[in-house]
Design a protein around this motif. Structure first.
Motif, PDB file in Angstrom:
ATOM      1  N   LYS A 180      73.372  55.665  57.469  1.00 19.21           N
ATOM      2  CA  LYS A 180      71.932  55.514  57.650  1.00 19.21           C
ATOM      3  C   LYS A 180      71.455  54.375  56.760  1.00 19.21           C
ATOM      4  O   LYS A 180      71.828  54.299  55.585  1.00 19.21           O
ATOM      5  CB  LYS A 180      71.190  56.807  57.289  1.00 19.21           C
ATOM      6  CG  LYS A 180      71.547  57.979  58.183  1.00 19.21           C
ATOM      7  CD  LYS A 180      70.865  59.260  57.727  1.00 19.21           C
ATOM      8  CE  LYS A 180      71.309  60.458  58.566  1.00 19.21           C
ATOM      9  NZ  LYS A 180      70.709  61.726  58.077  1.00 19.21           N
ATOM     10  N   GLU A 220      62.768  64.943  65.890  1.00 17.52           N
ATOM     11  CA  GLU A 220      64.110  64.726  65.338  1.00 17.52           C
ATOM     12  C   GLU A 220      65.135  64.563  66.463  1.00 17.52           C
ATOM     13  O   GLU A 220      65.982  63.655  66.425  1.00 17.52           O
ATOM     14  CB  GLU A 220      64.522  65.896  64.441  1.00 17.52           C
ATOM     15  CG  GLU A 220      65.935  65.757  63.877  1.00 17.52           C
ATOM     16  CD  GLU A 220      66.470  67.048  63.276  1.00 17.52           C
ATOM     17  OE1 GLU A 220      67.552  66.994  62.679  1.00 17.52           O
ATOM     18  OE2 GLU A 220      65.821  68.096  63.428  1.00 17.52           O
ATOM     19  N   GLU A 221      65.071  65.424  67.477  1.00 16.35           N
ATOM     20  CA  GLU A 221      66.015  65.319  68.593  1.00 16.35           C
ATOM     21  C   GLU A 221      65.857  63.985  69.314  1.00 16.35           C
ATOM     22  O   GLU A 221      66.845  63.327  69.662  1.00 16.35           O
ATOM     23  CB  GLU A 221      65.808  66.481  69.573  1.00 16.35           C
ATOM     24  CG  GLU A 221      66.300  67.814  69.047  1.00 16.35           C
ATOM     25  CD  GLU A 221      66.151  68.936  70.054  1.00 16.35           C
ATOM     26  OE1 GLU A 221      66.870  69.947  69.918  1.00 16.35           O
ATOM     27  OE2 GLU A 221      65.320  68.826  70.984  1.00 16.35           O
ATOM     28  N   VAL A 242      66.246  57.894  62.409  1.00 16.26           N
ATOM     29  CA  VAL A 242      66.020  59.162  61.721  1.00 16.26           C
ATOM     30  C   VAL A 242      64.535  59.307  61.416  1.00 16.26           C
ATOM     31  O   VAL A 242      63.912  60.310  61.745  1.00 16.26           O
ATOM     32  CB  VAL A 242      66.849  59.238  60.416  1.00 16.26           C
ATOM     33  CG1 VAL A 242      66.620  60.563  59.703  1.00 16.26           C
ATOM     34  CG2 VAL A 242      68.329  59.055  60.711  1.00 16.26           C
ATOM     35  N   LYS A 251      70.184  55.040  62.062  1.00 17.38           N
ATOM     36  CA  LYS A 251      71.485  55.715  61.987  1.00 17.38           C
ATOM     37  C   LYS A 251      72.436  55.146  63.039  1.00 17.38           C
ATOM     38  O   LYS A 251      72.053  54.955  64.194  1.00 17.38           O
ATOM     39  CB  LYS A 251      71.302  57.221  62.215  1.00 17.38           C
ATOM     40  CG  LYS A 251      72.599  58.035  62.237  1.00 17.38           C
ATOM     41  CD  LYS A 251      72.288  59.503  62.547  1.00 17.38           C
ATOM     42  CE  LYS A 251      73.553  60.348  62.687  1.00 17.38           C
ATOM     43  NZ  LYS A 251      73.268  61.734  63.085  1.00 17.38           N
ATOM     44  N   ASN A 255      64.557  61.141  68.105  1.00 18.69           N
ATOM     45  CA  ASN A 255      64.970  60.045  67.233  1.00 18.69           C
ATOM     46  C   ASN A 255      66.487  59.901  67.169  1.00 18.69           C
ATOM     47  O   ASN A 255      67.026  58.794  67.221  1.00 18.69           O
ATOM     48  CB  ASN A 255      64.420  60.251  65.825  1.00 18.69           C
ATOM     49  CG  ASN A 255      62.924  60.005  65.732  1.00 18.69           C
ATOM     50  OD1 ASN A 255      62.305  59.536  66.682  1.00 18.69           O
ATOM     51  ND2 ASN A 255      62.345  60.312  64.595  1.00 18.69           N
ATOM     52  N   ASN A 256      67.189  61.029  67.045  1.00 19.36           N
ATOM     53  CA  ASN A 256      68.639  60.974  66.895  1.00 19.36           C
ATOM     54  C   ASN A 256      69.340  60.358  68.103  1.00 19.36           C
ATOM     55  O   ASN A 256      70.441  59.818  67.973  1.00 19.36           O
ATOM     56  CB  ASN A 256      69.208  62.373  66.647  1.00 19.36           C
ATOM     57  CG  ASN A 256      69.031  62.822  65.212  1.00 19.36           C
ATOM     58  OD1 ASN A 256      68.703  62.020  64.341  1.00 19.36           O
ATOM     59  ND2 ASN A 256      69.236  64.092  64.961  1.00 19.36           N
ATOM     60  N   ASP A 311      75.472  62.777  69.436  1.00 17.34           N
ATOM     61  CA  ASP A 311      74.372  63.677  69.066  1.00 17.34           C
ATOM     62  C   ASP A 311      73.787  64.417  70.264  1.00 17.34           C
ATOM     63  O   ASP A 311      72.626  64.838  70.239  1.00 17.34           O
ATOM     64  CB  ASP A 311      73.268  62.893  68.345  1.00 17.34           C
ATOM     65  CG  ASP A 311      73.687  62.487  66.945  1.00 17.34           C
ATOM     66  OD1 ASP A 311      74.651  63.074  66.427  1.00 17.34           O
ATOM     67  OD2 ASP A 311      73.058  61.585  66.358  1.00 17.34           O
ATOM     68  N   CYS A 344      74.282  56.449  68.500  1.00 22.91           N
ATOM     69  CA  CYS A 344      74.269  57.883  68.182  1.00 22.91           C
ATOM     70  C   CYS A 344      74.407  58.769  69.411  1.00 22.91           C
ATOM     71  O   CYS A 344      74.959  59.866  69.325  1.00 22.91           O
ATOM     72  CB  CYS A 344      72.961  58.247  67.466  1.00 22.91           C
ATOM     73  SG  CYS A 344      72.818  57.517  65.829  1.00 22.91           S
TER      74      CYS A 344
END
Length: 366
Positions: free
Chosen positions: A103, A200-201, A209, A122, A203-204, A141, A137
């Protein structure tokens, strides 16, 4: 112990003297594996081109995919990012023998008002045959999401949602209807739609992040997938982006057409409802043609007014000149958000005053 700590700090200082990233003490570069990963990241941040040279071999014959919803990594070279922001290697972790992630914290330099912001990005590092490669990611993810396939859409549902499968099938039929409406052929493969429950989901899935901006959803057009904080399978706004594909780099055309036929606020607000809000803003004296066109209307948590204003422009063009004419503008790479109005004046032969009058009439103003 203190002597060893001093040696670690000294070694870290020597590395950073040649580096573009600040490395906190918690990242122990005295470990051979961590140091080699760090040097790989630092080499990447020195690159003065945007290329797939250091990326996973699966991208070898493809244009490097831009999996960020943040425009910076798609338009700035890594070296320019390193010059523009104060960078820190916020985290560097091994997942297993061949997979790691890192990150990067990017703090902007203060502007004239002394405002700055910090984004945290990230990425993954894959080791293959003794070499390191960058990767996005998304491939790593997505395990938490449950997959449900329909004819036109592959849904990936957050574990925090329970979605009626019939609604997903209905959404696939809606997409069929939109293909017909816009007279576009079906995409070669179904759209992937990630239904996220949290920021969060979302963004990942896009290499972020923490982001200073905020989105309820977005469409990665080249890779044909949609990501949204949304439990509604029928996400017309983003479906339209996917169907129409890459057009001009113009907010008024791209977001306008999606808002006109797909609504805003993840489909919760139709264009007709949004028009009422825009009309009320005009009547309250907070909105006018110029501040809406410059996107300088203040909304604390939303851009709904400017999206709806853009939708009115698209309706004006389609109602008066037809969809084919609209497509000519939509796919014209020379048209941008900055020259949109100037281009309309030239192409339609209308003055700014005439266009303004027609736009405000469609808003419902006297």
């Amino acid at each position: 112990m203190r002597f060893l700590y001093f040696l670690t700090i000294l070694a870290l200082a020597q590395i950073q003297s040649k580096a573009q990233l600040y490395v906190p003490v918690k990242i122990d570069t005295s470990q051979a594996k961590i140091k080699s990963l760090y040097l790989f990241i630092n080499d990447y941040m020195k690159k003065d081109t945007i290329s797939n040279e250091m990326w996973h071999p699966k991208y070898k014959h493809k244009k490097l995919p831009d999996n960020n919803m943040d425009w910076i990594w798609g338009q700035y070279t890594p070296k320019k990012i390193a010059r523009t922001f104060n960078l820190e290697l916020a985290e560097l972790q091994k997942v297993n023998d061949t997979l790691s992630y890192f990150k990067i914290s990017a703090k902007s330099k203060p502007d004239k008002e002394n405002y700055s912001y910090t984004n945290i990005y990230k990425y993954y590092i894959v080791e293959k045959e003794g070499k390191y490669y960058m990767d996005n990611c998304k491939p790593y993810d997505t395990d938490r999401f449950r997959k449900h396939e329909t004819k036109n859409i592959h849904f990936y549902v957050s574990p925090f949602y329970t979605i009626d499968k019939r609604k997903m099938e209905d959404a696939s039929k809606t997409l069929d209807a939109l293909y017909l409406k816009f007279k576009k052929p079906h995409l070669k493969k179904p759209i992937d739609y990630f239904m996220c429950a949290t920021e969060e989901e979302l963004n990942n899935l896009s290499n972020i992040v923490i982001w200073d901006g905020g989105l309820a959803g977005f469409t990665n057009i080249p890779e044909a997938y949609i990501v949204g904080i949304n439990k509604n399978p029928e996400y017309k706004h983003e479906f339209i982006h996917a169907i129409l594909g890459l057009g001009a780099n113009c907010f008024f055309l791209q977001e306008g057409i999606a808002s006109l036929y797909g609504g805003i606020d993840a489909g919760k607000t139709s264009n007709e409802e949004a028009l009422k809000e825009l009309r009320a803003c005009y009547q309250a004296g907070k909105c006018n043609f110029d501040n809406l066109y410059l996107r300088q209307v203040q909304q604390q948590y939303s851009s709904s007014l400017t999206y709806t204003f853009a939708a009115v422009f698209c309706k004006y063009l389609i109602d008066n000149y037809g969809m084919d004419y609209f497509y000519e503008l939509y796919y014209d790479k020379e048209i941008t958000s900055d020259n949109f109005l100037e281009t309309l004046i030239k192409k339609t032969g209308k003055s700014k005053a005439e266009i303004k009058k027609e736009i405000e009439k469609l808003i419902g103003l006297p």
